[in-house]
Design a protein around this motif. Structure first.
Motif, PDB file in Angstrom:
ATOM      1  N   VAL A  55       0.828  -1.214   0.000  1.00  0.00           N
ATOM      2  CA  VAL A  55       0.000   0.000   0.000  1.00  0.00           C
ATOM      3  C   VAL A  55       0.864   1.265   0.000  1.00  0.00           C
ATOM      4  O   VAL A  55       0.674   2.165  -0.809  1.00  0.00           O
ATOM      5  CB  VAL A  55      -0.959   0.015   1.206  1.00  0.00           C
ATOM      6  N   ALA A  56       1.820   1.331   0.929  1.00  0.00           N
ATOM      7  CA  ALA A  56       2.662   2.523   1.040  1.00  0.00           C
ATOM      8  C   ALA A  56       3.895   2.464   0.141  1.00  0.00           C
ATOM      9  O   ALA A  56       4.642   3.439   0.062  1.00  0.00           O
ATOM     10  CB  ALA A  56       3.090   2.722   2.490  1.00  0.00           C
ATOM     11  N   CYS A  57       4.125   1.317  -0.521  1.00  0.00           N
ATOM     12  CA  CYS A  57       5.223   1.154  -1.484  1.00  0.00           C
ATOM     13  C   CYS A  57       6.601   1.422  -0.877  1.00  0.00           C
ATOM     14  O   CYS A  57       7.487   2.015  -1.505  1.00  0.00           O
ATOM     15  CB  CYS A  57       5.012   2.058  -2.696  1.00  0.00           C
ATOM     16  N   VAL A  58       6.797   0.969   0.354  1.00  0.00           N
ATOM     17  CA  VAL A  58       8.111   1.060   0.989  1.00  0.00           C
ATOM     18  C   VAL A  58       8.977  -0.086   0.456  1.00  0.00           C
ATOM     19  O   VAL A  58       8.542  -1.239   0.441  1.00  0.00           O
ATOM     20  CB  VAL A  58       7.986   0.959   2.522  1.00  0.00           C
ATOM     21  N   PRO A  59      10.201   0.186   0.017  1.00  0.00           N
ATOM     22  CA  PRO A  59      11.077  -0.894  -0.455  1.00  0.00           C
ATOM     23  C   PRO A  59      11.305  -1.947   0.631  1.00  0.00           C
ATOM     24  O   PRO A  59      11.407  -1.623   1.820  1.00  0.00           O
ATOM     25  CB  PRO A  59      12.385  -0.162  -0.785  1.00  0.00           C
ATOM     26  N   LEU A  60      11.392  -3.194   0.216  1.00  0.00           N
ATOM     27  CA  LEU A  60      11.517  -4.295   1.170  1.00  0.00           C
ATOM     28  C   LEU A  60      12.750  -4.170   2.058  1.00  0.00           C
ATOM     29  O   LEU A  60      12.712  -4.536   3.236  1.00  0.00           O
ATOM     30  CB  LEU A  60      11.565  -5.636   0.422  1.00  0.00           C
ATOM     31  N   ASP A  61      13.842  -3.641   1.501  1.00  0.00           N
ATOM     32  CA  ASP A  61      15.068  -3.580   2.294  1.00  0.00           C
ATOM     33  C   ASP A  61      15.058  -2.462   3.333  1.00  0.00           C
ATOM     34  O   ASP A  61      16.011  -2.323   4.105  1.00  0.00           O
ATOM     35  CB  ASP A  61      16.290  -3.445   1.381  1.00  0.00           C
ATOM     36  N   LYS A  62      13.990  -1.681   3.374  1.00  0.00           N
ATOM     37  CA  LYS A  62      13.862  -0.623   4.380  1.00  0.00           C
ATOM     38  C   LYS A  62      13.099  -1.099   5.624  1.00  0.00           C
ATOM     39  O   LYS A  62      12.874  -0.326   6.552  1.00  0.00           O
ATOM     40  CB  LYS A  62      13.142   0.590   3.789  1.00  0.00           C
ATOM     41  N   ILE A  63      12.687  -2.364   5.625  1.00  0.00           N
ATOM     42  CA  ILE A  63      11.880  -2.910   6.718  1.00  0.00           C
ATOM     43  C   ILE A  63      12.602  -4.098   7.345  1.00  0.00           C
ATOM     44  O   ILE A  63      13.087  -4.982   6.638  1.00  0.00           O
ATOM     45  CB  ILE A  63      10.499  -3.371   6.218  1.00  0.00           C
ATOM     46  N   THR A  64      12.642  -4.139   8.665  1.00  0.00           N
ATOM     47  CA  THR A  64      13.161  -5.299   9.391  1.00  0.00           C
ATOM     48  C   THR A  64      12.143  -5.714  10.442  1.00  0.00           C
ATOM     49  O   THR A  64      11.613  -4.864  11.164  1.00  0.00           O
ATOM     50  CB  THR A  64      14.501  -4.993  10.082  1.00  0.00           C
ATOM     51  N   VAL A  65      11.876  -7.003  10.508  1.00  0.00           N
ATOM     52  CA  VAL A  65      11.009  -7.569  11.540  1.00  0.00           C
ATOM     53  C   VAL A  65      11.897  -8.247  12.576  1.00  0.00           C
ATOM     54  O   VAL A  65      12.741  -9.075  12.221  1.00  0.00           O
ATOM     55  CB  VAL A  65      10.011  -8.582  10.945  1.00  0.00           C
ATOM     56  N   LEU A  66      11.693  -7.897  13.846  1.00  0.00           N
ATOM     57  CA  LEU A  66      12.486  -8.471  14.932  1.00  0.00           C
ATOM     58  C   LEU A  66      11.609  -9.261  15.890  1.00  0.00           C
ATOM     59  O   LEU A  66      10.432  -8.936  16.073  1.00  0.00           O
ATOM     60  CB  LEU A  66      13.191  -7.370  15.726  1.00  0.00           C
ATOM     61  N   THR A  67      12.183 -10.281  16.481  1.00  0.00           N
ATOM     62  CA  THR A  67      11.509 -11.063  17.519  1.00  0.00           C
ATOM     63  C   THR A  67      12.573 -11.643  18.453  1.00  0.00           C
ATOM     64  O   THR A  67      13.704 -11.900  18.017  1.00  0.00           O
ATOM     65  CB  THR A  67      10.658 -12.194  16.917  1.00  0.00           C
TER      66      THR A  67
END
Length: 209
Positions: A55-67
């Protein structure tokens, strides 16, 4: 200290959420395996990833999921990979048949991400039943909530976390979004910020209507 890096004012953010959001729910983790996992929370993470990337078209490499947990790590990697996200900016090799190249966002444990940062961090705390050593360890809390340059989204059970002063301080600095009626009813009394929680609704920032 601040949760978010101050030098990126044009941070992509969820509508009405600001740059720091806590998604509150009361789902409990599955502890039958060697490491805990929380499928409902993982589905919420996938919904957030979908919003940011599609939806917001953020590039994939700008997002990190942490757990914190390897069980949740493997669950998230499998579920996000199954979404078949097409890279917004494809810098990799083209497929011979000219088809779409699918990729995924980076998913890591909090411990392996020490010293790194990214524009958007989504933190899946996983635990909903009881406090654990990870949640009680100050330096791990600091790493978990301070890796975002632009937007920080955390998912968990605030009623449980408020037993700890470090997490109480974190929750005072974020906007709380409840995803179920019970949490929405309880949340206004949880944090003494005077900011009431709201229902989480995702919408396209380019097409608000």
């Amino acid at each position: 200290g601040t949760l978010l890096h101050p030098r990126v004012p044009e941070a992509p953010a969820l509508p009405n959420a600001g740059r720091a959001l806590f998604v509150a729910h009361q789902s409990t983790e599955d502890v039958e395996g060697l490491s805990p996992k929380n499928e409902l929370e993982a589905k919420l993470v996938c919904a957030l990833v979908h919003f940011y990337t599609v939806v917001a078209c953020v590039p994939l490499d700008k997002i990190t999921v942490l757990t914190p947990y390897k069980g949740q790590l493997h669950l998230l990697r499998n579920m996000i990979r199954a979404m078949q996200l097409a890279a917004v900016v494809d810098t990799g090799p083209k497929k011979p048949d000219g088809g779409t190249t699918f990729s995924s966002v980076d998913v890591q444990t909090v411990d392996t991400f020490q010293g790194e940062e990214n524009d958007i961090i989504i933190l899946s705390l996983t635990r909903g039943r009881s406090l654990t050593r990870f949640l009680k360890t100050q330096n791990r809390v600091c790493v978990a909530v301070s890796r975002a340059r632009c937007s920080f989204v955390c998912l968990g059970n605030p009623a449980m976390l408020l037993q700890l002063e470090d997490w109480r301080n974190v929750l005072r600095g974020v906007r709380i979004a409840a995803v179920d009626v019970e949490t929405s009813t309880e949340a206004p009394t949880l944090v003494d910020t005077g900011v009431a929680p709201y229902s989480l609704k995702l919408a396209c920032p380019r097409h608000p209507s």
